[in-house]
Design a protein around this motif. Structure first.
Motif, mmCIF file in Angstrom:
data_model
loop_
_atom_site.group_PDB
_atom_site.id
_atom_site.type_symbol
_atom_site.label_atom_id
_atom_site.label_comp_id
_atom_site.label_asym_id
_atom_site.label_seq_id
_atom_site.Cartn_x
_atom_site.Cartn_y
_atom_site.Cartn_z
ATOM 1 N N SER A 64 1.015 -1.381 0.268
ATOM 2 C CA SER A 64 -0.099 -0.320 -0.244
ATOM 3 C C SER A 64 0.819 0.857 0.024
ATOM 4 N N SER A 65 1.442 0.926 1.068
ATOM 5 C CA SER A 65 3.075 2.099 0.555
ATOM 6 C C SER A 65 3.199 3.060 -0.794
ATOM 7 N N HIS A 66 3.886 2.209 -1.277
ATOM 8 C CA HIS A 66 4.895 2.318 -2.717
ATOM 9 C C HIS A 66 3.300 1.963 -3.828
ATOM 10 N N ARG A 67 2.497 1.824 -3.652
ATOM 11 C CA ARG A 67 1.163 1.879 -4.226
ATOM 12 C C ARG A 67 0.912 3.840 -4.191
ATOM 13 N N ARG A 68 0.790 3.256 -2.991
ATOM 14 C CA ARG A 68 0.142 5.295 -2.908
ATOM 15 C C ARG A 68 1.802 6.623 -3.322
ATOM 16 N N ALA A 69 3.011 5.938 -2.911
ATOM 17 C CA ALA A 69 3.604 6.636 -3.632
ATOM 18 C C ALA A 69 3.278 6.480 -4.803
#
Length: 136
Positions: A5-10
């Motif tokens: 989720s954090s990589h996708r948001r970035a």
């Protein structure tokens, strides 16, 4: 998009920021489909143009000048539209891995591209004339 989720948001924040900066973006079809609603939300917030909307856009986009551009030039351009500020054009498959490619662009950005192409052509023509004059 096969990311946590954090990589996708970035990734999506980067894509939206670059898309609003350049007006068009070539990427894979699934990424383009994910970027579209986020970018349109930023433009809709830009049309509201109050302090809360400005803070929301600045908190999502990665560069402050792009947030300013949303409020100053992009949102007024779409003031009379209710939505649908962008289009996705499918390009086919990428040669290396076969991924579906697409271009996502703001409506009206094709005019800017055509103007830039015309300016380059006139520069080429004037450059050629200047070279011919120097030879004589």
């Amino acid at each position: 998009l096969s990311r946590n989720s954090s990589h996708r948001r970035a990734l999506l924040r980067n894509l939206v920021t670059d898309f609003l900066d350049h007006g068009r973006l070539m990427t894979t079809l699934p990424k383009a489909k994910e970027v579209r609603p986020l970018a349109e939300k930023m433009i809709t917030l830009g049309k509201r143009d109050n302090l809360h909307a400005r803070r929301q856009v600045q908190s999502y986009l990665l560069r402050a000048p792009i947030a300013k551009k949303v409020f100053d030039s992009i949102a007024p351009r779409f003031a009379d539209r209710k939505g649908g500020y962008s289009r996705i054009i499918k390009l086919g498959h990428r040669k290396g891995d076969g991924a579906d490619l697409a271009i996502i662009e703001l409506l009206g950005s094709e005019l800017e591209v055509k103007k830039a192409e015309r300016a380059e052509k006139t520069k080429d023509k004037t450059g050629k004339k200047a070279d011919k004059k120097e030879e004589e």
